[in-house]
Every structure is written in C-alpha cells, then in structure tokens.
Write an enzyme that holds these catalytic residues in place. Structure first.
Site, PDB file in Angstrom:
ATOM      1  N   MET A   1     -17.415  41.735  42.909  1.00  0.00           N
ATOM      2  CA  MET A   1     -18.641  41.759  42.111  1.00  0.00           C
ATOM      3  C   MET A   1     -18.344  42.152  40.660  1.00  0.00           C
ATOM      4  O   MET A   1     -19.146  42.833  40.016  1.00  0.00           O
ATOM      5  CB  MET A   1     -19.680  42.707  42.733  1.00  0.00           C
TER       6      MET A   1
ATOM      7  N   ASP B   1     -27.710  33.787  53.275  1.00  0.00           N
ATOM      8  CA  ASP B   1     -27.998  33.833  51.841  1.00  0.00           C
ATOM      9  C   ASP B   1     -27.107  32.899  51.037  1.00  0.00           C
ATOM     10  O   ASP B   1     -26.381  32.086  51.606  1.00  0.00           O
ATOM     11  CB  ASP B   1     -28.028  35.265  51.301  1.00  0.00           C
TER      12      ASP B   1
ATOM     13  N   LYS C   1     -30.737  35.309  46.893  1.00  0.00           N
ATOM     14  CA  LYS C   1     -31.237  35.288  45.513  1.00  0.00           C
ATOM     15  C   LYS C   1     -30.682  34.029  44.886  1.00  0.00           C
ATOM     16  O   LYS C   1     -29.584  33.593  45.215  1.00  0.00           O
ATOM     17  CB  LYS C   1     -30.668  36.472  44.711  1.00  0.00           C
TER      18      LYS C   1
HETATM   19  C1  LIG Z   1     -21.675  41.282  48.033  1.00  0.00           C
HETATM   20  S1  LIG Z   1     -19.942  41.053  48.019  1.00  0.00           S
HETATM   21  C2  LIG Z   1     -19.725  40.569  49.688  1.00  0.00           C
HETATM   22  C3  LIG Z   1     -18.288  40.604  50.127  1.00  0.00           C
HETATM   23  C4  LIG Z   1     -18.087  40.055  51.527  1.00  0.00           C
HETATM   24  N1  LIG Z   1     -18.736  40.876  52.506  1.00  0.00           N
HETATM   25  C5  LIG Z   1     -16.619  39.895  51.871  1.00  0.00           C
HETATM   26  O1  LIG Z   1     -16.097  40.603  52.741  1.00  0.00           O
HETATM   27  O2  LIG Z   1     -15.993  39.001  51.271  1.00  0.00           O
HETATM   28  C6  LIG Z   1     -19.815  39.542  47.115  1.00  0.00           C
HETATM   29  C7  LIG Z   1     -18.535  39.492  46.305  1.00  0.00           C
HETATM   30  O3  LIG Z   1     -17.440  39.045  47.115  1.00  0.00           O
HETATM   31  C8  LIG Z   1     -16.533  38.288  46.338  1.00  0.00           C
HETATM   32  N2  LIG Z   1     -16.474  36.934  46.886  1.00  0.00           N
HETATM   33  C9  LIG Z   1     -17.202  36.420  47.891  1.00  0.00           C
HETATM   34  N3  LIG Z   1     -16.829  35.154  48.164  1.00  0.00           N
HETATM   35  C10 LIG Z   1     -15.840  34.851  47.285  1.00  0.00           C
HETATM   36  C11 LIG Z   1     -15.055  33.701  47.054  1.00  0.00           C
HETATM   37  N4  LIG Z   1     -15.178  32.593  47.793  1.00  0.00           N
HETATM   38  N5  LIG Z   1     -14.131  33.739  46.053  1.00  0.00           N
HETATM   39  C12 LIG Z   1     -13.978  34.838  45.299  1.00  0.00           C
HETATM   40  N6  LIG Z   1     -14.672  35.966  45.490  1.00  0.00           N
HETATM   41  C13 LIG Z   1     -15.600  35.984  46.463  1.00  0.00           C
HETATM   42  C14 LIG Z   1     -17.066  38.297  44.916  1.00  0.00           C
HETATM   43  O4  LIG Z   1     -16.485  39.392  44.232  1.00  0.00           O
HETATM   44  C15 LIG Z   1     -18.556  38.508  45.153  1.00  0.00           C
HETATM   45  O5  LIG Z   1     -19.198  39.033  44.013  1.00  0.00           O
END
Ligand SMILES: C[S@@+](CC[C@H](N)C(=O)[O-])C[C@H]1O[C@@H](n2cnc3c(N)ncnc32)[C@H](O)[C@@H]1O
Length: 251
Positions: free
Chosen positions: A168, A33, A55
């Site tokens: 998020m 995704d 999305k």
């Molecule tokens: C649906 S969650 C998935 C988290 C993922 N499974 C993990 O362990 O990082 C998505 C959220 O992870 C955080 N996130 C993911 N990648 C990021 C990045 N490169 N920098 C900052 N926050 C990040 C943000 O808060 C984003 O809204």
C-alpha cells in the site's frame, strides 16, 4: 452455514489453491472487491449470489462494518459463503475483523491461506527476499496505517539490514524513500517496485532508493528495498516479457 475467508493470491488465477477454486465453485454467495480479477471469478458457479464490495474511483464502497454485517446476514441464511480476499486473508486483509464479526454472531468461520503479494510481487521482480549472503530475513510493512495504529519506526526498520517489503505504498514511495535515507539508509540501496504482479499488465521498476520518489507508481504496487532488490540480469527478460499472458499464449 459457514463463512469462508478465502485467499486467492496476487492476481493470476493459476496461483489459487485447489481448495479456493473448489470453494468458489460450491459457494452459494461470494463477496469480493476491486482487486479480484475476472479469471478468478470465472470459478464461481453461475447460480451463486455475487456481492461487489470494492471501492472504485468515484465510488467509496461500503464500510468495513457494512461488509461485516453483509457477511453475517449471508452466513445466517446460506450454507456456503465465500469472502474472497486478494493474496492471503490475514496479511493486511482485515480477515481477522471479518472472522470476529461472524463468530460473535454465532456463524462458523474458516480461513483458506493464499499466496501473499508480499512474497509473490518481489518474485515477479526477480527478487529472492532472503537471498543467502544478502539478507537473513524480511520485514513486511504497510505504508497505510489505520486509526490507532502505532506509527512505523522507519529508523528501526532501516537499521535491521533486512529486506523491506512495503504494501500500500504506491502513492507514498517518495516519502518512504526520504524517511529511510534520513534514518541512515544509503541512497544507493537497491529498490524495486512490482505493479500488478502476476497479472497480464505486470510492470516492474528497478532503481535506487533515492530514485523511488521520482517515479509515479500505480496501485496495486509492492515496494522492495534492500540489497536483494538489485536487478538480476538473468531475470530482466522474464520481468519484461514473460508475463502470465505470454506464458499462457506460449502453451
Ligand atoms: C490491502 S493490501 C492486501 C494484501 C493481500 N492480503 C495480500 O496478502 O497480498 C493491498 C496491497 O497489496 C499489494 N498488492 C496486492 N496485489 C498486488 C499485485 N498483484 N502486485 C503488486 N502488489 C500487490 C499492494 O501493495 C496493495 O496496495
């Protein structure tokens, strides 16, 4: 025939595990995704089938049920199917739901851990979430709750004294700040937000809890709140200059 749920870390492809890279190279199909970068997908064999289930603005993307059905269909006809997950598959990644759907259809599932953004993003901002003498632990919470979830008890969280890491929460930073201050947390508590951590476009903001609402943050962002989130002078250079792109350029 196995569906692999593979965590590929927060963005920088060099933070993938060797196992993740090997599975991507051997996959007959990959399902990914929006947050998955091209440099991660460069590891996928050219002959693999690719399914983008993300999305994007103006495109809602398939539902979780449709993604589960796709994984079951692919797992029924192909030897190695890789469901690519940002960060770690089991940290707010819905990996458990996808694993359950495959298992109940009789398809073998395996999971490969990834580095979660909940820890990598604070690190990008120079924050040790368990810095000795400042915090004896860390709470990882989501600002976005699905139907049927228990509401988050911000008052209880504020009282723990632990570092809070909020995923998020980019669009709700002001609301979270208000709730924590109403719950007794000092408005001057240090706060930091790492956006696109470990990617070339990484951006880090540092300030006080009461200032969180005044700044628009883009997604994906991770919020860090608590004494450990203060700006370290010795890290500010790294946060502003040493992005992964400049690390690569320097080698
Ligand atoms: C649906 S969650 C998935 C988290 C993922 N499974 C993990 O362990 O990082 C998505 C959220 O992870 C955080 N996130 C993911 N990648 C990021 C990045 N490169 N920098 C900052 N926050 C990040 C943000 O808060 C984003 O809204």
């Amino acid at each position: 025939m196995t569906v692999w749920l593979v965590g590929v870390g927060p963005g920088d492809a060099e933070l993938m595990t060797l196992k993740a890279a090997r599975l991507l190279g051997n996959a007959d199909a990959v399902v990914f995704d929006r947050l998955i970068g091209d440099d991660v997908l460069d590891h996928v064999s050219p002959s693999a089938e690719r399914y983008d289930v993300g999305k994007s603005p103006g495109r809602p993307g398939p539902s979780q049920d449709q993604i589960n059905d796709l994984l079951v269909a692919l797992g029924s006809r192909l030897e190695t199917v890789v469901r690519v997950k940002g960060g770690d598959p089991f940290i707010f990644g819905r990996g458990v739901e996808e694993a359950a759907a495959c298992r109940s259809a009789g398809i073998a599932v395996d999971v490969v851990a990834g580095i979660t953004s909940a820890l990598a993003a604070p690190m990008a901002a120079g924050i040790s979430v368990t810095e000795r003498g400042m915090s004896s632990g860390v709470c990882i919470v989501t600002a976005h709750q699905g139907p049927g979830s228990e509401p988050i008890d911000w008052t209880a969280l504020a009282a723990t004294g632990l570092t809070l890491v909020v995923l998020m929460g980019a669009a709700r930073a002001g609301e979270i700040s208000d709730k924590l201050i109403e719950s007794g947390m000092s408005p001057t508590t240090p706060a930091a937000v790492a956006t696109n951590a470990t990617r070339p476009e990484e951006h880090v903001w540092h300030g006080a809890l009461c200032e969180l609402g005044g700044t628009p943050f883009r997604s994906p962002s991770t919020l860090v709140i608590g004494p450990t989130a203060r700006r370290h002078a010795e890290w500010s250079d790294r946060a502003s200059k040493a992005t992964p792109a400049s690390f690569r350029a320097a080698r």
